[in-house]
Scaffold this motif. Structure first.
Motif, mmCIF file in Angstrom:
data_model
loop_
_atom_site.group_PDB
_atom_site.id
_atom_site.type_symbol
_atom_site.label_atom_id
_atom_site.label_comp_id
_atom_site.label_asym_id
_atom_site.label_seq_id
_atom_site.Cartn_x
_atom_site.Cartn_y
_atom_site.Cartn_z
ATOM 1 N N ALA A 233 75.941 67.241 -53.373
ATOM 2 C CA ALA A 233 75.905 66.696 -54.732
ATOM 3 C C ALA A 233 76.538 65.307 -54.783
ATOM 4 N N ALA A 236 74.272 62.773 -53.030
ATOM 5 C CA ALA A 236 73.078 62.456 -53.819
ATOM 6 C C ALA A 236 73.402 61.451 -54.914
ATOM 7 N N VAL A 247 73.781 66.963 -60.725
ATOM 8 C CA VAL A 247 72.940 67.187 -59.548
ATOM 9 C C VAL A 247 72.549 68.656 -59.498
ATOM 10 N N LEU A 249 70.942 71.774 -57.641
ATOM 11 C CA LEU A 249 70.703 72.271 -56.295
ATOM 12 C C LEU A 249 70.136 73.676 -56.357
ATOM 13 N N VAL A 258 68.440 69.634 -52.965
ATOM 14 C CA VAL A 258 68.501 68.928 -54.250
ATOM 15 C C VAL A 258 67.150 69.015 -54.956
#
Length: 302
Positions: A233, A236, A247, A249, A258
């Motif tokens: 996370a 990203a 984020v 997932l 992701v």
């Protein structure tokens, strides 16, 4: 700190919580509707007016720009940036996150796990495009959809082809992804602020659906993400240049993948599910970031 919040609606939960947190921490704060901001752009400088009056002197701005006003909202945010106002999510970072295709390309290039994704334009290539992805089920997503809208699951190859043909007939931009069955209709929303996960919740899709969005009837509970999930996370958000990000997932047999990175994540669901003061975390981060930017500016001028 003199803080602006770009939001179309000051009564929204997320906007109200940010205002409350800013005032509790002793900051001056004002909500500005980005569509009521207008810009002067010239080689001798940049200026902004709001409802007939000039606005200037804001130390920081928190963008809460909805998908429907992305183009104008990011132009206003960019004007603030050009006038020297600090922001945790730049206009370019928001645009990177909003374009799902661009976002996925950047994440994949950084080695971040994600469902296999295909994208094409010509109807003559549909058969080969789907063969590149693999057998159904397939998940078909509009490129700029939000809150689960424009996300479809097709369980047969003929259904995938039919949906793709229909979307192309509407001149829509879309992605096709593998369906990760072991996720069992659940995902993990990690709320990243300043390079750390400050709260996380597991969202479960309602019976008969595969979309776990709370706006689609999903349920949520606070969870402690694993070290690997937190790392994915945080990475990203960093790849896209976002200081604040939601984020999403999914837990798969090959590790966390992701699904999406949200540049204006809502606060209501995650604060209710976790009890965390996410709004306070955001304002504190923005204040620290602004002070650092000011110190750097002063150092450069010496």
């Amino acid at each position: 700190m003199k803080l602006a919040i770009l939001s179309r609606n000051s009564k929204l939960y997320s906007t109200r919580r940010l205002v409350e947190a800013a005032r509790e921490l002793g900051h001056s704060v004002r909500v500005l509707d980005p569509l009521r901001c207008y810009l002067r752009i010239a080689s001798d400088g940049f200026s902004l007016h709001y409802k007939g009056r000039p606005i200037a002197g804001y130390h920081a701005v928190i963008p809460r720009i909805g998908a429907s006003v992305t183009r104008y909202g990011t132009a206003v945010l960019r004007q603030f940036e050009l006038m020297g106002t600090s922001t945790p999510n730049s206009s370019d970072a928001i645009l990177r996150a909003r374009d799902k295709l661009r976002c996925h390309q950047l994440l994949a290039a950084a080695g971040i796990g994600m469902p296999t994704t295909v994208f094409g334009d010509n109807p003559d290539d549909t058969h080969d495009l789907l063969s590149m992805l693999g057998p159904p089920p397939h998940v078909i997503k509009l490129n700029e959809g939000t809150q689960g809208a424009g996300v479809m699951l097709t369980e047969k190859l003929s259904a995938s082809r039919g949906v793709i043909e229909a979307l192309r007939g509407l001149y829509a931009n879309f992605l096709v992804q593998e369906f990760v069955a072991e996720a069992k209709g659940a995902d993990l929303r990690c709320f990243v602020v300043g390079g750390k996960v400050v709260a996380a919740m597991k969202r479960q899709a309602p019976k008969g659906d595969f979309r776990s969005n709370l706006h689609r009837g999903g349920t949520a509970k606070g969870v402690k993400p694993t070290a690997a999930e937190q790392d994915v996370a945080i990475r990203a958000a960093r790849v896209l240049g976002l200081g604040i990000a939601g984020v999403d997932l999914i837990r798969s047999a090959r590790g966390p993948l992701v699904l999406e990175v949200n540049a204006s994540p809502g606060l209501e669901g995650i604060e209710e599910a976790t009890g965390a003061d996410v709004a306070g975390e955001i304002v504190r981060y923005v204040a620290v970031r602004q002070r650092r930017a000011e110190q750097q500016r002063i150092a450069r001028e010496k």
